[in-house]
Design a protein around this motif. Structure first.
Motif, PDB file in Angstrom:
ATOM      1  N   ARG A 123       0.826  -1.219   0.000  1.00 28.94           N
ATOM      2  CA  ARG A 123       0.000   0.000   0.000  1.00 28.94           C
ATOM      3  C   ARG A 123       0.850   1.255   0.000  1.00 28.94           C
ATOM      4  N   TYR A 124       2.082   1.142   0.522  1.00 28.58           N
ATOM      5  CA  TYR A 124       2.979   2.292   0.584  1.00 28.58           C
ATOM      6  C   TYR A 124       4.062   2.233  -0.493  1.00 28.58           C
ATOM      7  N   GLY A 125       3.807   1.439  -1.536  1.00 27.84           N
ATOM      8  CA  GLY A 125       4.739   1.383  -2.655  1.00 27.84           C
ATOM      9  C   GLY A 125       5.973   0.542  -2.413  1.00 27.84           C
ATOM     10  N   ILE A 126       5.926  -0.336  -1.410  1.00 30.92           N
ATOM     11  CA  ILE A 126       7.081  -1.184  -1.083  1.00 30.92           C
ATOM     12  C   ILE A 126       6.745  -2.619  -1.450  1.00 30.92           C
ATOM     13  N   GLU A 127       7.504  -3.174  -2.369  1.00 34.88           N
ATOM     14  CA  GLU A 127       7.262  -4.547  -2.794  1.00 34.88           C
ATOM     15  C   GLU A 127       8.010  -5.534  -1.894  1.00 34.88           C
ATOM     16  N   GLU A 160      11.499  -4.965   0.267  1.00 37.29           N
ATOM     17  CA  GLU A 160      12.579  -4.207  -0.341  1.00 37.29           C
ATOM     18  C   GLU A 160      13.185  -3.234   0.665  1.00 37.29           C
ATOM     19  N   ARG A 161      12.365  -2.709   1.542  1.00 41.17           N
ATOM     20  CA  ARG A 161      12.823  -1.825   2.609  1.00 41.17           C
ATOM     21  C   ARG A 161      11.677  -1.658   3.589  1.00 41.17           C
ATOM     22  N   MET A 162      11.998  -1.201   4.778  1.00 39.99           N
ATOM     23  CA  MET A 162      10.948  -0.838   5.733  1.00 39.99           C
ATOM     24  C   MET A 162      10.632   0.638   5.568  1.00 39.99           C
ATOM     25  N   PRO A 163       9.360   1.019   5.615  1.00 38.71           N
ATOM     26  CA  PRO A 163       9.037   2.444   5.509  1.00 38.71           C
ATOM     27  C   PRO A 163       9.631   3.216   6.682  1.00 38.71           C
ATOM     28  N   GLU A 164      10.089   4.419   6.409  1.00 39.02           N
ATOM     29  CA  GLU A 164      10.704   5.220   7.468  1.00 39.02           C
ATOM     30  C   GLU A 164       9.702   6.163   8.122  1.00 39.02           C
ATOM     31  N   PRO A 184       6.954   6.833  10.523  1.00 41.68           N
ATOM     32  CA  PRO A 184       6.541   6.020  11.670  1.00 41.68           C
ATOM     33  C   PRO A 184       5.115   5.473  11.558  1.00 41.68           C
ATOM     34  N   LYS A 185       4.202   6.250  10.935  1.00 43.29           N
ATOM     35  CA  LYS A 185       2.835   5.750  10.772  1.00 43.29           C
ATOM     36  C   LYS A 185       2.814   4.534   9.862  1.00 43.29           C
ATOM     37  N   GLN A 186       3.578   4.605   8.775  1.00 39.32           N
ATOM     38  CA  GLN A 186       3.616   3.497   7.835  1.00 39.32           C
ATOM     39  C   GLN A 186       4.317   2.278   8.441  1.00 39.32           C
ATOM     40  N   GLU A 187       5.423   2.512   9.143  1.00 37.46           N
ATOM     41  CA  GLU A 187       6.132   1.383   9.761  1.00 37.46           C
ATOM     42  C   GLU A 187       5.257   0.715  10.818  1.00 37.46           C
ATOM     43  N   LEU A 188       4.521   1.521  11.578  1.00 35.04           N
ATOM     44  CA  LEU A 188       3.625   0.968  12.594  1.00 35.04           C
ATOM     45  C   LEU A 188       2.570   0.086  11.937  1.00 35.04           C
ATOM     46  N   ALA A 189       2.001   0.553  10.827  1.00 30.60           N
ATOM     47  CA  ALA A 189       0.964  -0.219  10.129  1.00 30.60           C
ATOM     48  C   ALA A 189       1.529  -1.525   9.579  1.00 30.60           C
ATOM     49  N   VAL A 190       2.726  -1.465   8.958  1.00 33.92           N
ATOM     50  CA  VAL A 190       3.335  -2.673   8.376  1.00 33.92           C
ATOM     51  C   VAL A 190       3.705  -3.661   9.478  1.00 33.92           C
ATOM     52  N   ALA A 191       4.269  -3.158  10.578  1.00 30.81           N
ATOM     53  CA  ALA A 191       4.723  -4.044  11.652  1.00 30.81           C
ATOM     54  C   ALA A 191       3.568  -4.740  12.348  1.00 30.81           C
TER      55      ALA A 191
END
Length: 350
Positions: free
Chosen positions: A66-70, A86-90, A92-99
């Motif tokens: 959803r945040y453009g990270i494959e 490919e990378r973790m979003p930097e 914090p809102k996006q990283e929290l959602a992915v984690a």
């Protein structure tokens, strides 16, 4: 690893050590005097368990998308699954959602299993004490709860470590948040090791795993911060040998012999045209085509990078591509070249 499919466009692999897990589980059943039915049921339970693990990893992967990270792939190991983003979003809102997406999937599975048990009238929650026996649905429900609790331990490389960092990053720099989260994780790891020595050897293993994972994450982020201080201009070569598009094959051969580079950039004045490979030049020489222009041999599909590319972005490009070097262009003008040789000069964090 064994390739098992590509659901949602993400490759899924099962590590060969799964064979050992299947053999061990079957042996445990035989030790308890179980027959083919119990062994088959046990293997179905194992498959269901790792289906839950796979869904957990897809929770991470699809949220990251959803945040453009494959996601490069998902690997299933006997100790769990790994989604290689490919990378973790930097952010914090996006990283929290992915984690948190992975554990959230297990919560949803546990809730669904509980509703199914109510529907089937299986209100007896007495659970089996061994992997070789017990209430199938109840055991699977509890394992999903265990997956949630274990993954939310606030320590890298578990999801809880990334959740903690994301929460801290709302108030401080990401590098500082990583250091704090890594320190918390290593403190917990020491506690696991201490209790593991006296009570449960498995906790000892978890403690070592968490301690090393926390240290690795801190090192990785430190390296990222170091790379951000280096510009493309600090690494690229402005004296990289180039050839005019009017040069002949024999002229190109001489240039290759002098430079000893596997590829050379081709220009029209200072305008970037493409890249020619040493292999193509050798092939033309063997055919006796000494005076053929190199313009007929160029590879114009080589990906270029703009001058404002960051080093971490460049590393991602090198990771995705098999290119030996990337021409650096500014308004279609060749300003330099960066190859794998230059990347070897990148500093390692202390």
């Amino acid at each position: 690893s064994l390739y098992i499919g590509k659901p949602a466009g993400i490759k899924v692999f099962v590590h060969w050590t799964f064979i050992l897990l299947v053999i061990w589980l079957s042996w445990m059943h035989l030790q308890q005097g179980h027959g083919l039915y119990e062994i088959t049921l046990g293997l179905i339970f194992l498959a269901a368990l790792f289906a839950c693990v796979t869904f957990h990893e897809f929770g991470h992967a699809l949220t990251a998308r959803r945040y453009g990270i494959e996601t490069r792939d998902i690997n299933l190991l006997p100790i769990g699954g790994v989604a290689r983003l490919e990378r973790m979003p930097e952010d914090p809102k996006q990283e929290l959602a992915v984690a948190i997406a992975g554990p959230a999937v297990n919560v949803a599975i546990a809730a669904g299993l509980y509703l199914l048990m109510l529907f089937l009238g299986q209100t007896d929650m007495e659970l089996g004490h061994h992997i070789t026996g017990g209430n199938f649905l109840a055991d699977l429900l509890v394992i999903n709860i265990i997956l949630v609790v274990f993954n939310l331990i606030p320590a890298f490389p578990m999801d809880g470590g990334r959740v903690l960092r994301a929460l801290l990053a709302f108030k401080m720099k990401r590098s500082k948040a990583t250091q704090v989260a890594a320190a918390v994780g290593q403190l917990l790891a020491i506690g696991f090791v201490f209790f593991g020595l006296f009570y449960n050897p498995f906790l000892l293993f978890i403690g070592i795993f968490v301690f090393l994972g926390a240290g690795a994450e801190a090192t990785h982020v430190t390296r990222q911060e170091t790379l951000r201080e280096i510009t493309l201009g600090d690494l690229m070569r402005v004296d990289y040998p180039v050839l005019s598009y009017t040069a002949s094959v024999s002229t190109a051969a001489s240039a290759f012999m002098e430079s000893r580079e596997p590829e050379l950039a081709i220009t029209d004045g200072d305008r970037y045209v493409g890249v020619v490979s040493y292999k193509f030049i050798i092939n033309e020489l063997q055919k006796g085509h000494f005076e053929n222009p190199v313009i007929n041999l160029i590879n114009d599909q080589v990906k270029t990078v703009p001058l404002n590319t960051t080093i971490d972005q460049l590393l991602e490009e090198f990771h995705r591509s098999n290119q030996y070097m990337f021409p650096v262009v500014d308004n279609n003008r060749l300003v330099g070249v960066i190859s794998r040789k230059e990347l070897e000069q990148l500093p390692d964090p202390d």
